[in-house]
Design an enzyme around this catalytic site. Sequence first.
Site, PDB file in Angstrom:
ATOM      1  N   ASP A  49      21.226  37.752  49.501  1.00 50.65           N
ATOM      2  CA  ASP A  49      19.965  37.061  49.859  1.00 50.65           C
ATOM      3  C   ASP A  49      18.847  37.483  48.912  1.00 50.65           C
ATOM      4  O   ASP A  49      18.147  36.643  48.340  1.00 50.65           O
ATOM      5  CB  ASP A  49      19.516  37.430  51.288  1.00 50.65           C
TER       6      ASP A  49
ATOM      7  N   GLU B 226      26.147  34.984  41.753  1.00 50.34           N
ATOM      8  CA  GLU B 226      25.476  35.270  43.039  1.00 50.34           C
ATOM      9  C   GLU B 226      25.441  34.025  43.940  1.00 50.34           C
ATOM     10  O   GLU B 226      24.483  33.776  44.668  1.00 50.34           O
ATOM     11  CB  GLU B 226      24.093  35.886  42.821  1.00 50.34           C
TER      12      GLU B 226
HETATM   13  N1  COS Z   1      22.512  37.960  56.335  1.00 51.18           N
HETATM   14  C1  COS Z   1      23.098  38.616  57.354  1.00 51.18           C
HETATM   15  N2  COS Z   1      24.176  38.168  58.002  1.00 51.18           N
HETATM   16  C2  COS Z   1      24.712  37.008  57.574  1.00 51.18           C
HETATM   17  C3  COS Z   1      24.177  36.269  56.507  1.00 51.18           C
HETATM   18  C4  COS Z   1      23.026  36.780  55.895  1.00 51.18           C
HETATM   19  N3  COS Z   1      22.454  36.149  54.874  1.00 51.18           N
HETATM   20  N4  COS Z   1      24.902  35.160  56.318  1.00 51.18           N
HETATM   21  C5  COS Z   1      25.877  35.197  57.238  1.00 51.18           C
HETATM   22  N5  COS Z   1      25.751  36.312  57.994  1.00 51.18           N
HETATM   23  C6  COS Z   1      26.584  36.705  59.120  1.00 51.18           C
HETATM   24  C7  COS Z   1      26.383  35.733  60.260  1.00 51.18           C
HETATM   25  O1  COS Z   1      25.329  36.138  61.100  1.00 51.18           O
HETATM   26  C8  COS Z   1      27.705  35.804  60.974  1.00 51.18           C
HETATM   27  O2  COS Z   1      27.742  36.949  61.775  1.00 51.18           O
HETATM   28  P1  COS Z   1      28.507  36.927  63.183  1.00 51.18           P
HETATM   29  O3  COS Z   1      29.953  36.712  62.857  1.00 51.18           O
HETATM   30  O4  COS Z   1      28.205  38.278  63.749  1.00 51.18           O
HETATM   31  O5  COS Z   1      27.915  35.795  63.954  1.00 51.18           O
HETATM   32  C9  COS Z   1      28.678  36.000  59.830  1.00 51.18           C
HETATM   33  O6  COS Z   1      27.937  36.594  58.756  1.00 51.18           O
HETATM   34  C10 COS Z   1      29.287  34.714  59.355  1.00 51.18           C
HETATM   35  O7  COS Z   1      28.230  33.800  59.177  1.00 51.18           O
HETATM   36  P2  COS Z   1      28.424  32.294  58.774  1.00 51.18           P
HETATM   37  O8  COS Z   1      29.616  31.761  59.487  1.00 51.18           O
HETATM   38  O9  COS Z   1      27.169  31.568  58.838  1.00 51.18           O
HETATM   39  O10 COS Z   1      28.648  32.480  57.300  1.00 51.18           O
HETATM   40  P3  COS Z   1      29.853  32.041  56.592  1.00 51.18           P
HETATM   41  O11 COS Z   1      30.859  33.123  56.722  1.00 51.18           O
HETATM   42  O12 COS Z   1      30.203  30.656  57.014  1.00 51.18           O
HETATM   43  O13 COS Z   1      29.245  32.002  55.118  1.00 51.18           O
HETATM   44  C11 COS Z   1      29.330  31.417  52.864  1.00 51.18           C
HETATM   45  C12 COS Z   1      29.984  31.362  54.233  1.00 51.18           C
HETATM   46  C13 COS Z   1      30.271  30.640  51.985  1.00 51.18           C
HETATM   47  C14 COS Z   1      27.983  30.741  52.876  1.00 51.18           C
HETATM   48  C15 COS Z   1      29.174  32.899  52.429  1.00 51.18           C
HETATM   49  O14 COS Z   1      30.410  33.546  52.494  1.00 51.18           O
HETATM   50  C16 COS Z   1      28.625  33.030  51.037  1.00 51.18           C
HETATM   51  O15 COS Z   1      27.421  33.085  50.828  1.00 51.18           O
HETATM   52  N6  COS Z   1      29.530  33.087  50.035  1.00 51.18           N
HETATM   53  C17 COS Z   1      29.153  33.208  48.652  1.00 51.18           C
HETATM   54  C18 COS Z   1      29.164  34.619  48.233  1.00 51.18           C
HETATM   55  C19 COS Z   1      28.711  34.731  46.816  1.00 51.18           C
HETATM   56  O16 COS Z   1      27.554  34.504  46.513  1.00 51.18           O
HETATM   57  N7  COS Z   1      29.645  35.071  45.937  1.00 51.18           N
HETATM   58  C20 COS Z   1      29.335  35.215  44.571  1.00 51.18           C
HETATM   59  C21 COS Z   1      29.961  36.457  44.094  1.00 51.18           C
HETATM   60  S1  COS Z   1      28.889  37.805  44.081  1.00 51.18           S
HETATM   61  S2  COS Z   1      28.149  37.662  42.247  1.00 51.18           S
END
Ligand code: COS
Length: 370
Positions: free
Chosen positions: A230, A353
Amino acid sequence: MIRDMCRDFATSEVAPLARELDSNRRYPAHLVKRMAELGLMGVCVPEEYGGAGMDTISYAIAVEEISRACASTAVVLIGNNSLACSPISSFGNEPQKKKYLPPLAKGEKLGCFGLTEPHAGSDAGNVQTTAKLEGDCYIVNGDKIFTSNAAEAHICILFVRTDRARRRRGMSTLIVEMDTPGFTVGGNMEKLGVRASSTCDLKLENVKVPAENLLGGEGDGYKIAMKTLDSGRIAIAAQALGIATAAFEKALQFSKERIQFGKPISANQAIQWMLADMATEIEAARWLTCHAAWLKDHGRPCSREAAMAKLKSSEVSNFVCNKALQIHGGYGYTEDYHVERHLRDARITEIYEGTSEIQRLVIAHSYLRD
Ligand code: COS
């Protein structure tokens, strides 16, 4: 003040080296040392842990200014600040902060972020690297890919699976010293852009990590990754903005100097409209980035806004760099005018990211959940 300081440094010391660093894929060791002296390797790290103790807006400004001169140098800055210092500051206990933050913030050590694997990138919850607790150590085995800054880094924020059965809830985070036996860093990859920063694979074979290096608790890994990304996305938005600004400024200047049909090409409405669209898009992206940073500084939720800022800024950066190259015509296609480098560097901001597609998912999910 931070903008002036970073702009002076970037203009006088970073920009003159940028082309050579890119051509020779040379790590900017001296510039990293200088950034540390200026307090830029731990911008948001509290002063008591050796950092500059500044806010996210200041950090975004610093990233934008360094990226305006050299996006590769900014990758080193961002990797250390967003992906190593930030998770330790936010989730570390007191002994972890005391041990790891000062050397990172002072530039004595460099951090990297080991999340991505052959089967886990966008699918961040699918990490397969395992960590098994045996006595007072985790035994870690697995492979990571596309790790920025790994060739020079000393400390890795490593995402592992401590519980095989529980997918993302079985993920944990370890602070790993990269000179630990069994930890191997692969060769530096040849890339389209940000070529002066390294990108390597990691191999971990029976690496012993003290249990005290667990960041947060077991099972907190996915949330630590998401929270870290984030705020990291705000920095990538700022990086994209810096690259776009550099390309715009060069196109503006060139359009006033290039004479065709007996007048500068800037006298043509076709060019003026391009410049107007470029400048307007850059301002829009800048406000989204500042807004996300402001929300974070005020302790307000910012996942959606950080994703919006990164999505917009990275797409704007590619749009602007493409137009800047078009305004330069044939000259833009050569290495002499730098815009081809800006275009190559801008491309990664739509990918790392979290790809633009992932940002759209994060944004859409945030509305669908509300
Ligand atoms: N901050 C805190 N908690 C978070 C969050 C955040 N920004 N986003 C999701 N969560 C938590 C949710 O609250 C949820 O928790 P609970 O299971 O306790 O309810 C859990 O994580 C799953 O949330 P959600 O189902 O909304 O998220 P997803 O697993 O569906 O998210 C994506 C999927 C694809 C959006 C996520 O995995 C993502 O951002 N992937 C990309 C990662 C990335 O940027 N990779 C690049 C490599 S690093 S250079």
